[in-house]
Design an enzyme around this catalytic site. Structure first.
Site, PDB file in Angstrom:
ATOM      1  N   GLU A 114     -50.758  58.636 -11.506  1.00  0.00           N
ATOM      2  CA  GLU A 114     -50.081  59.326 -10.382  1.00  0.00           C
ATOM      3  C   GLU A 114     -51.232  60.315  -9.777  1.00  0.00           C
ATOM      4  OE1 GLU A 114     -45.564  59.839 -10.771  1.00  0.00           O
ATOM      5  OE2 GLU A 114     -46.660  61.391 -11.972  1.00  0.00           O
ATOM      6  N   GLY A 145     -39.017  62.301  -5.632  1.00  0.00           N
ATOM      7  CA  GLY A 145     -38.084  62.546  -4.785  1.00  0.00           C
ATOM      8  C   GLY A 145     -37.243  61.512  -4.265  1.00  0.00           C
ATOM      9  N   LYS A 183     -37.038  65.139 -12.282  1.00  0.00           N
ATOM     10  CA  LYS A 183     -37.839  66.465 -12.360  1.00  0.00           C
ATOM     11  C   LYS A 183     -36.930  67.855 -12.593  1.00  0.00           C
ATOM     12  CE  LYS A 183     -41.644  64.612  -9.755  1.00  0.00           C
ATOM     13  NZ  LYS A 183     -42.655  65.121  -8.994  1.00  0.00           N
ATOM     14  N   GLY A 219     -45.201  64.254  -4.245  1.00  0.00           N
ATOM     15  CA  GLY A 219     -44.531  65.176  -3.439  1.00  0.00           C
ATOM     16  C   GLY A 219     -44.993  65.560  -2.260  1.00  0.00           C
ATOM     17  N   HIS A 268     -47.063  64.630 -17.642  1.00  0.00           N
ATOM     18  CA  HIS A 268     -47.071  64.446 -16.144  1.00  0.00           C
ATOM     19  C   HIS A 268     -47.863  65.574 -15.540  1.00  0.00           C
ATOM     20  CE1 HIS A 268     -45.396  64.982 -12.106  1.00  0.00           C
ATOM     21  NE2 HIS A 268     -44.860  63.899 -12.210  1.00  0.00           N
TER      22      HIS A 268
END
Ligand code: 13P
Length: 259
Positions: free
Chosen positions: A167, A235, A11, A173, A95
């Site tokens: 996703e 992450g 990201k 996140g 995304h």
């Protein structure tokens, strides 16, 4: 057999110096990843530096998005041939952060999938429902709409050169991953659609990754689901030890499935 695929989506993280350090640590920690494919998607500004570090080794390079035209008056955009020139072989398309923040529509994403394929990049088309959509029982409706629109007009050969990522937006996140059963159900649904859009044979070859709070602690149970072919990691891809642990777990699951 679909070899597990683990993609790190960095990201908007990493100066060139930070990206160099992270890519070096991942490369050195994964000298010979066996039975698993690994892709790193740094920010555009770090692609060249990371390409140099990965060299001709087994870890591949990807981008986080691309424009659908090969060139033109599109200030701030990056075209597929520019990515291919830097050594990218993969590109994320659609995304949820780009759908939401940039307003990318299914129609534009379809053009991007086609552009990626036309320039030799493997698109990873991302789909997923929001928490509200899941609460309303619209999970399948949402991902079906995104998949059909994203792959519209693409034949079986193109679909065979595409990967998908499921996703769920509520898992990104948040630290709350979809359960293996929830993800497995969505993946199975997507694979059924691929059978219809391409063929049963092609659908069996397309990798469908799960993304959303994947960590070393949950990677193996998720990837052990028969319909889950790997992970798209946000992450947890930003620290080499955790990302390497996820890749190792994916490789072990893949090896066990072959036995
Ligand atoms: P996290 O792994 O940080 O939840 O992000 C998932 C994701 O969006 C990968 O593309």
């Amino acid at each position: 057999m679909r070899a597990p695929l683990v993609v790190g989506n960095w990201k908007m993280h990493g100066t060139v110096a930070e990206a160099r350090a992270l890519a070096t640590a991942i490369r050195d920690g994964l000298k010979r990843p066996r039975g698993v494919e690994v892709v790193l998607c740094p920010p555009f500004t770090a692609l060249a530096a990371v390409a140099e570090i990965l060299g001709a080794g087994p870890i591949q390079l990807g981008a986080q998005t691309c424009h659908h035209e090969a060139q033109g008056a599109h200030t701030g955009e990056i075209a597929p041939p520019m990515l291919a020139e830097l050594g990218c072989r993969w590109v994320l398309v659609g995304h949820s952060e780009r759908r939401k923040e940039i307003g990318e529509s299914d129609e534009v994403l379809n053009l991007k999938v086609k552009a990626a394929l036309a320039h030799g990049l493997t698109p990873v088309l991302c789909v997923g429902e929001t928490a509200a959509e899941r609460r309303q029982g619209l999970t399948f409706t949402t991902v079906e709409g995104q998949l059909r629109a994203g792959l519209a007009g693409i034949g079986p050969d193109g679909i065979a050169r595409t990967a998908l990522a499921y996703e769920p937006v509520w898992a990104i996140g948040t630290g709350v991953n979809a359960t293996p059963a929830q993800a497995g159900e969505a993946h199975g649904y997507l694979r059924g659609l691929l059978s219809e859009l391409a063929s049963k044979e092609v659908a069996q070859t397309v990798r469908i990754l799960y993304g959303g709070s994947v960590k070393p602690e949950n990677a193996d149970t998720l990837i052990a689901e028969p319909e889950i072919d790997g992970a798209l990691v946000g992450g947890a891809s930003l620290a080499a030890p955790g990302f390497i642990a996820i890749v190792r777990k994916a490789a072990r699951v893949g090896a066990a499935a072959k036995e």
